[in-house]
Design a protein around this motif. Structure first.
Motif, PDB file in Angstrom:
ATOM      1  N   MET A   1       0.842  -1.156   0.000  1.00  0.00           N
ATOM      2  CA  MET A   1       0.000   0.000   0.000  1.00  0.00           C
ATOM      3  C   MET A   1       0.896   1.231   0.000  1.00  0.00           C
ATOM      4  O   MET A   1       1.880   1.298   0.716  1.00  0.00           O
ATOM      5  N   THR A   2       0.562   2.215  -0.748  1.00  0.00           N
ATOM      6  CA  THR A   2       1.384   3.420  -0.819  1.00  0.00           C
ATOM      7  C   THR A   2       1.105   4.306   0.377  1.00  0.00           C
ATOM      8  O   THR A   2       0.084   4.180   1.051  1.00  0.00           O
ATOM      9  N   GLU A   3       2.030   5.243   0.603  1.00  0.00           N
ATOM     10  CA  GLU A   3       1.904   6.117   1.759  1.00  0.00           C
ATOM     11  C   GLU A   3       0.685   7.022   1.647  1.00  0.00           C
ATOM     12  O   GLU A   3       0.066   7.374   2.636  1.00  0.00           O
ATOM     13  N   THR A   4       0.335   7.397   0.440  1.00  0.00           N
ATOM     14  CA  THR A   4      -0.829   8.260   0.262  1.00  0.00           C
ATOM     15  C   THR A   4      -2.121   7.492   0.498  1.00  0.00           C
ATOM     16  O   THR A   4      -3.128   8.077   0.865  1.00  0.00           O
ATOM     17  N   GLY A   5      -2.128   6.175   0.312  1.00  0.00           N
ATOM     18  CA  GLY A   5      -3.332   5.376   0.502  1.00  0.00           C
ATOM     19  C   GLY A   5      -3.524   4.951   1.954  1.00  0.00           C
ATOM     20  O   GLY A   5      -4.568   4.422   2.305  1.00  0.00           O
ATOM     21  N   MET A   6      -2.539   5.161   2.812  1.00  0.00           N
ATOM     22  CA  MET A   6      -2.646   4.751   4.217  1.00  0.00           C
ATOM     23  C   MET A   6      -3.436   5.802   5.002  1.00  0.00           C
ATOM     24  O   MET A   6      -3.404   6.986   4.702  1.00  0.00           O
ATOM     25  N   ASP A   7      -4.118   5.330   6.029  1.00  0.00           N
ATOM     26  CA  ASP A   7      -4.821   6.294   6.880  1.00  0.00           C
ATOM     27  C   ASP A   7      -3.832   6.968   7.834  1.00  0.00           C
ATOM     28  O   ASP A   7      -2.656   6.601   7.909  1.00  0.00           O
ATOM     29  N   PHE A   8      -4.291   7.934   8.556  1.00  0.00           N
ATOM     30  CA  PHE A   8      -3.425   8.748   9.409  1.00  0.00           C
ATOM     31  C   PHE A   8      -2.686   7.903  10.433  1.00  0.00           C
ATOM     32  O   PHE A   8      -1.476   8.049  10.627  1.00  0.00           O
ATOM     33  N   TRP A   9      -3.388   7.005  11.113  1.00  0.00           N
ATOM     34  CA  TRP A   9      -2.773   6.252  12.200  1.00  0.00           C
ATOM     35  C   TRP A   9      -1.740   5.260  11.678  1.00  0.00           C
ATOM     36  O   TRP A   9      -0.727   5.011  12.341  1.00  0.00           O
ATOM     37  N   SER A  10      -1.959   4.723  10.539  1.00  0.00           N
ATOM     38  CA  SER A  10      -0.967   3.808   9.949  1.00  0.00           C
ATOM     39  C   SER A  10       0.310   4.576   9.605  1.00  0.00           C
ATOM     40  O   SER A  10       1.415   4.096   9.849  1.00  0.00           O
ATOM     41  N   ARG A  11       0.152   5.755   9.002  1.00  0.00           N
ATOM     42  CA  ARG A  11       1.341   6.579   8.704  1.00  0.00           C
ATOM     43  C   ARG A  11       2.064   6.971   9.986  1.00  0.00           C
ATOM     44  O   ARG A  11       3.291   6.936  10.058  1.00  0.00           O
ATOM     45  N   ARG A  12       1.308   7.348  11.017  1.00  0.00           N
ATOM     46  CA  ARG A  12       1.906   7.755  12.284  1.00  0.00           C
ATOM     47  C   ARG A  12       2.665   6.600  12.924  1.00  0.00           C
ATOM     48  O   ARG A  12       3.769   6.763  13.425  1.00  0.00           O
ATOM     49  N   LYS A  13       2.097   5.423  12.901  1.00  0.00           N
ATOM     50  CA  LYS A  13       2.731   4.237  13.474  1.00  0.00           C
ATOM     51  C   LYS A  13       4.026   3.910  12.727  1.00  0.00           C
ATOM     52  O   LYS A  13       5.047   3.589  13.345  1.00  0.00           O
ATOM     53  N   ALA A  14       4.017   4.017  11.410  1.00  0.00           N
ATOM     54  CA  ALA A  14       5.215   3.755  10.611  1.00  0.00           C
ATOM     55  C   ALA A  14       6.296   4.792  10.913  1.00  0.00           C
ATOM     56  O   ALA A  14       7.485   4.453  11.019  1.00  0.00           O
ATOM     57  N   LYS A  15       5.906   6.041  11.068  1.00  0.00           N
ATOM     58  CA  LYS A  15       6.882   7.096  11.360  1.00  0.00           C
ATOM     59  C   LYS A  15       7.518   6.894  12.727  1.00  0.00           C
ATOM     60  O   LYS A  15       8.728   7.077  12.909  1.00  0.00           O
ATOM     61  N   VAL A  16       6.734   6.496  13.727  1.00  0.00           N
ATOM     62  CA  VAL A  16       7.269   6.239  15.062  1.00  0.00           C
ATOM     63  C   VAL A  16       8.249   5.078  15.012  1.00  0.00           C
ATOM     64  O   VAL A  16       9.316   5.111  15.648  1.00  0.00           O
ATOM     65  N   ALA A  17       7.934   4.042  14.252  1.00  0.00           N
ATOM     66  CA  ALA A  17       8.837   2.902  14.118  1.00  0.00           C
ATOM     67  C   ALA A  17      10.151   3.333  13.464  1.00  0.00           C
ATOM     68  O   ALA A  17      11.234   2.894  13.875  1.00  0.00           O
ATOM     69  N   GLU A  18      10.084   4.191  12.451  1.00  0.00           N
ATOM     70  CA  GLU A  18      11.295   4.697  11.791  1.00  0.00           C
ATOM     71  C   GLU A  18      12.143   5.511  12.764  1.00  0.00           C
ATOM     72  O   GLU A  18      13.373   5.375  12.801  1.00  0.00           O
ATOM     73  N   GLU A  19      11.506   6.347  13.576  1.00  0.00           N
ATOM     74  CA  GLU A  19      12.242   7.158  14.543  1.00  0.00           C
ATOM     75  C   GLU A  19      12.923   6.278  15.583  1.00  0.00           C
ATOM     76  O   GLU A  19      14.062   6.529  15.977  1.00  0.00           O
ATOM     77  N   ALA A  20      12.242   5.248  16.045  1.00  0.00           N
ATOM     78  CA  ALA A  20      12.826   4.337  17.028  1.00  0.00           C
ATOM     79  C   ALA A  20      14.018   3.610  16.432  1.00  0.00           C
ATOM     80  O   ALA A  20      15.047   3.430  17.093  1.00  0.00           O
ATOM     81  N   LEU A  21      13.916   3.185  15.177  1.00  0.00           N
ATOM     82  CA  LEU A  21      15.021   2.504  14.495  1.00  0.00           C
ATOM     83  C   LEU A  21      16.199   3.452  14.314  1.00  0.00           C
ATOM     84  O   LEU A  21      17.357   3.057  14.491  1.00  0.00           O
TER      85      LEU A  21
END
Length: 185
Positions: A1-21
């Motif tokens: 799924m592309t980033e534009t097709g994701m809902d807000f919470w999915s994008r937020r969760k992915a961003k938090v995971a990237e920051e933690a990594l």
């Protein structure tokens, strides 16, 4: 799924995971094993103890500066600034009242732990009782005074006047009028 097709919470969760990594992969601070002088020289900062009023301390607020050096610079700033350095005396906990050096040797108090000023209150109650006893004794020793209520009743022209005066006035209610209606309160 592309980033534009994701809902807000999915994008937020992915961003938090990237920051933690990114935090895990980030190398340890290079300034951790250096002395304070070496850190200051590497970051091109002056010694915090030599700061003067009006010097810029924004360089000490960078993330690369160790926390103890940042606090040292801020302490120096607070001591130099007359507004921050002169406490007006209204600070509730500005002084240490637990200093044992100020305790007076042999000091006694009426305060008892768990009871408060219990002995002092008992003494005041004892004095009040003694005063009441003196007043009662003085009243017993006073000469007998005749009953004056009979004299007042006899002096009145009609006893019904006295009874009328003793009666309380009937309660009155406030009334408010709005337009043509009158409403009781």
């Amino acid at each position: 799924m592309t980033e534009t097709g994701m809902d807000f919470w999915s994008r937020r969760k992915a961003k938090v995971a990237e920051e933690a990594l990114a935090e895990v992969e980030q190398p340890a601070e290079p300034t951790a094993e250096l002395s304070d002088e070496e850190v200051l020289a590497a970051l091109d900062l002056p010694d915090p103890d030599t700061l003067e009023l009006g010097d810029d301390i924004r360089g000490f607020m960078a993330k690369a500066v160790p926390d103890h050096l940042r606090r040292k610079a801020l302490r120096r700033l607070w001591r130099l600034n007359p507004i921050l350095a002169n406490v007006d005396g209204l600070v509730d906990y500005g002084e240490d009242f637990t200093d044992s050096a100020t305790v007076i040797e042999g000091m006694q108090t009426a305060y008892q732990v768990g009871k408060g000023m219990f002995a002092h209150v008992q003494e005041m109650a004892r004095q009040a009782e003694a005063l009441v006893e003196e007043v009662v004794e003085a009243e017993e020793d006073a000469p007998e005074v005749e009953d004056t209520t009979k004299v007042v009743v006899a002096a009145a022209e009609e006893p019904s006047e006295i009874e009328e005066e003793a009666q309380p006035e009937p309660r009155r209610r406030m009334r408010f009028s709005y337009g043509s209606e009158t409403m009781p309160a």
